[in-house]
Design a protein around this motif. Structure first.
Motif, PDB file in Angstrom:
ATOM      1  N   UNK A 126       4.771  -2.339 -10.059  1.00  0.00           N
ATOM      2  CA  UNK A 126       5.133  -1.871 -11.399  1.00  0.00           C
ATOM      3  C   UNK A 126       5.136  -3.045 -12.377  1.00  0.00           C
ATOM      4  N   UNK A 161       4.344  -1.647 -15.861  1.00  0.00           N
ATOM      5  CA  UNK A 161       5.005  -0.340 -15.874  1.00  0.00           C
ATOM      6  C   UNK A 161       6.518  -0.555 -15.879  1.00  0.00           C
ATOM      7  N   UNK A 162       7.276   0.375 -16.452  1.00  0.00           N
ATOM      8  CA  UNK A 162       8.742   0.250 -16.422  1.00  0.00           C
ATOM      9  C   UNK A 162       9.242   0.062 -14.989  1.00  0.00           C
ATOM     10  N   UNK A 169       1.527  -4.306 -13.174  1.00  0.00           N
ATOM     11  CA  UNK A 169       0.792  -3.314 -13.966  1.00  0.00           C
ATOM     12  C   UNK A 169       1.489  -3.034 -15.295  1.00  0.00           C
ATOM     13  N   UNK A 194       0.196   4.130  -2.739  1.00  0.00           N
ATOM     14  CA  UNK A 194      -0.220   5.505  -2.446  1.00  0.00           C
ATOM     15  C   UNK A 194       0.587   6.481  -3.295  1.00  0.00           C
ATOM     16  N   UNK A 195       1.913   6.302  -3.295  1.00  0.00           N
ATOM     17  CA  UNK A 195       2.766   7.247  -4.022  1.00  0.00           C
ATOM     18  C   UNK A 195       2.447   7.243  -5.513  1.00  0.00           C
ATOM     19  N   UNK A 196       2.282   6.060  -6.078  1.00  0.00           N
ATOM     20  CA  UNK A 196       2.100   5.953  -7.533  1.00  0.00           C
ATOM     21  C   UNK A 196       0.653   6.197  -7.972  1.00  0.00           C
ATOM     22  N   UNK A 197      -0.223   6.470  -7.019  1.00  0.00           N
ATOM     23  CA  UNK A 197      -1.617   6.715  -7.390  1.00  0.00           C
ATOM     24  C   UNK A 197      -2.334   5.453  -7.821  1.00  0.00           C
ATOM     25  N   UNK A 198      -1.917   4.299  -7.293  1.00  0.00           N
ATOM     26  CA  UNK A 198      -2.557   3.016  -7.605  1.00  0.00           C
ATOM     27  C   UNK A 198      -3.610   2.756  -6.538  1.00  0.00           C
ATOM     28  N   UNK A 199      -4.860   2.583  -6.965  1.00  0.00           N
ATOM     29  CA  UNK A 199      -5.939   2.319  -6.004  1.00  0.00           C
ATOM     30  C   UNK A 199      -6.088   0.817  -5.834  1.00  0.00           C
ATOM     31  N   UNK A 246       0.819  -1.212   0.000  1.00  0.00           N
ATOM     32  CA  UNK A 246       0.000   0.000   0.000  1.00  0.00           C
ATOM     33  C   UNK A 246       0.856   1.268   0.000  1.00  0.00           C
ATOM     34  N   UNK A 247       2.018   1.234   0.626  1.00  0.00           N
ATOM     35  CA  UNK A 247       2.831   2.461   0.683  1.00  0.00           C
ATOM     36  C   UNK A 247       3.266   2.925  -0.707  1.00  0.00           C
ATOM     37  N   UNK A 248       3.883   2.055  -1.528  1.00  0.00           N
ATOM     38  CA  UNK A 248       4.191   2.519  -2.892  1.00  0.00           C
ATOM     39  C   UNK A 248       2.930   2.726  -3.735  1.00  0.00           C
TER      40      UNK A 248
END
Lengths: 375, 375
Positions: free
Chosen positions: B285, B290-291, B288, B7-12, B3-5
């Motif tokens: 990442x 993501x790079x 999802x 929050x930062x990356x805007x991932x719900x 949950x911490x990363x």
């Protein structure tokens, strides 16, 4: 952003949220939607909690005193927060503490009449020189409620702005500054403090756009002076939690207090990825009276660039483009709807080559703002 | 800890929680309590989501295939997860991939009868030498479902354990190992991978107690071999997300695969505070697509020590003592009730002097475990 260190430290936050979709409500399980000016809502949300803290300074001091009387620790307390709520009181307190600040005067049109207040501001300009700066003492932020006045005619707008609200006006000498600095400290109820490195912040239209930590080429004596001012404010106002003091560095190497904030502050966001202990973690540790963590940088340089709402409206989709271009720039999105100029996130790069760190952070932010790959 | 990363990356995140008070349910707003073996619950919680991922490997593969058929991306997918669910299948797959592993055999008492299975295990021992290791192929963890057998009589307990469940038994040669290593990779659906430094993990009673990153005094050729094994497993099984391969380093410097996990793993918790990008952020990442971020260490050394339930039952109160003793050791509490030996948190120290980093991490963990200041 307080929730991330709260999770690690096992701190269970309870949140009074202004709306169901605000950033904090998206990530704090135990929340209630309510109005922070509603004392009943404040009593309800704080029932059974140990400590109350804030991510803005606008909770009415009378309400904070009522919470204190019901046995809730408010950190920072109302005796400190009043100076963050009212720029006039702030200026007067700084003068009382003999801290370096621009020449100023405060006028109260509601109490003494607009004509007398205008005369006082014109006399202030005649004395310290035109143009000068006028601010509403309450409610302004990010460049709102601030005017540069070059003649008596320019005073119409500030007076119009406070006629309805009954707020006072603060006039300040225009400072011929080299750049803006920010000095942050975390302070516990016992008085224990840790001091973050002094940073340089760059503004556009009164809005912080970029922060470099530490401030490049800062004279050690100036850094020490900036830090001493911040610790004096923290002690003089009995601040608990994070304090950010924004300062002008003058052309001749002095520092003058511009403003301060008693909470984690935009000029300290670099610390999430760039410091051993972030401002958000140290804010929580300070208000809970826990030993503070090291504010030392993890890398020689950190650059934080705000993502201000631009032509990119789908930040989540654009995230992949930004990560592909700069996979090691740390992205922070706030879950807010994108509106022009609104702070909707930030990015931080760290490293040992300042030019490279600046380039990477700006490139990532540009991709997230306008989709441009401005390297 | 995802949950911490997030929050930062805007991932719900949307969470299917096993109970109302489990760690993840304390910090993920959008959650539902349900059983991961209940396909209806899985369909309900995944309605409208883009990607499903896991913090354990136990969701039935038939359910995962049903989700895939309804258009939900499962990452890692069932074709990979089956090998993390069944140690027998895992051993057979590793052999097919020609990866280094202890000699083994798999017996199935439910299918071939207990007598024939016993005979096969005795023959295995006679061939590769007694004592050897027997494990249930499913369900064991943290030292449970593992036996060291020195004679045919010692087989009674393993057979009794699988009689009810119908599981198979895996026999493995006892490895004369110097130490245990762990190699972690993050892998995207496209095949892009990043490789974390190989770490040393120390176990007590089959439970990981401490991890040093990177593994001290590791021969570069051995590190390269460990990494090659991990990337081969990731590619061979088409793993998406984080993969941790636990390895034995033999007395003669070879590596043999012990086990693997397809998720963020205890041997990678050091990366939260010690790496440029944590295993939790790179897991998100990766799944999802993501790079990926750099897995490079932030400091020369990081040591993670688990907090295993001891005499300290009020971790939140004891947190202040631990922070006072070691303010720069990063504490992670999981919000779990303390039970003897249960993993209820961990601490990580980083720095450039390994002895000092070890001492600080152990001291902080000892204070949080038994209240002792064992420096």
């Amino acid at each position: 952003m307080m929730q991330q260190p709260a999770i690690a430290l096992g701190i269970r936050l309870r949140l009074l949220a202004e709306g169901p979709d605000v950033s904090a409500a998206q990530v704090v399980v135990d929340h209630e939607v309510g109005d922070y000016t509603d004392l009943d809502a404040l009593h309800r949300i704080t029932a059974g909690v140990g400590v109350v803290t804030f991510d803005h300074e606008h909770v009415p001091p009378t309400h904070l005193r009522a919470l204190q009387e019901s046995g809730i620790a408010c950190r920072p307390g109302p005796q400190a927060l009043i100076y963050a709520q009212d720029k006039g009181d702030m200026r007067e307190k700084l003068a009382e503490l003999s801290l370096p600040a621009p020449a100023f005067t405060v006028v109260d049109p509601a109490q003494h009449g607009e004509e007398s207040a205008r005369e006082a501001l014109v006399a202030f300009g005649d004395q310290i020189g035109w143009p000068f700066i006028v601010k509403t003492t309450r409610g302004g932020y990010d460049g709102k409620g601030v005017w540069k006045v070059t003649s008596a005619d320019d005073l119409d707008e500030p007076f119009a702005a406070v006629t309805a609200s009954g707020a006072r006006l603060l006039a300040e000498a225009l400072v011929d500054f080299r750049r803006e600095l920010s000095a942050q400290v975390a302070r516990r109820p016992s008085g224990e403090m840790v001091v973050y490195p002094v940073v340089e912040s760059r503004q556009r239209d009164g809005i912080c756009v970029e922060v470099t930590a530490p401030a490049p080429d800062l004279d050690p004596a100036t850094a020490a002076e900036a830090t001493a001012v911040a610790t004096s404010v923290a002690e003089g106002l009995d601040v608990v939690g994070m304090l950010a003091v924004e300062l002008f560095e003058t052309q001749d190497g002095r520092v003058l207090v511009n403003e301060f904030a008693m909470r984690p502050h935009n000029t300290g966001h670099w610390s999430i990825d760039g410091a051993e202990t972030s401002q958000f973690e140290n804010h929580l540790r300070a208000v809970l009276d826990l030993p503070l963590g090291s504010p030392a940088p993890r890398q020689p340089w950190a650059v934080m660039v705000n993502i201000l709402g631009g032509s990119v409206t789908d930040l989540v989709a654009q995230r992949a483009v930004a990560l592909a271009a700069e996979p090691d720039v740390h992205i922070h999105l706030y879950g807010k709807e994108v509106k022009p100029g609104r702070k909707v996130g930030h990015v931080t790069a760290t490293g040992d080559d300042l030019d490279d760190v600046l380039r990477r952070a700006r490139r990532s932010a540009a991709i997230l703002t306008d989709g441009e790959e401005t390297a």
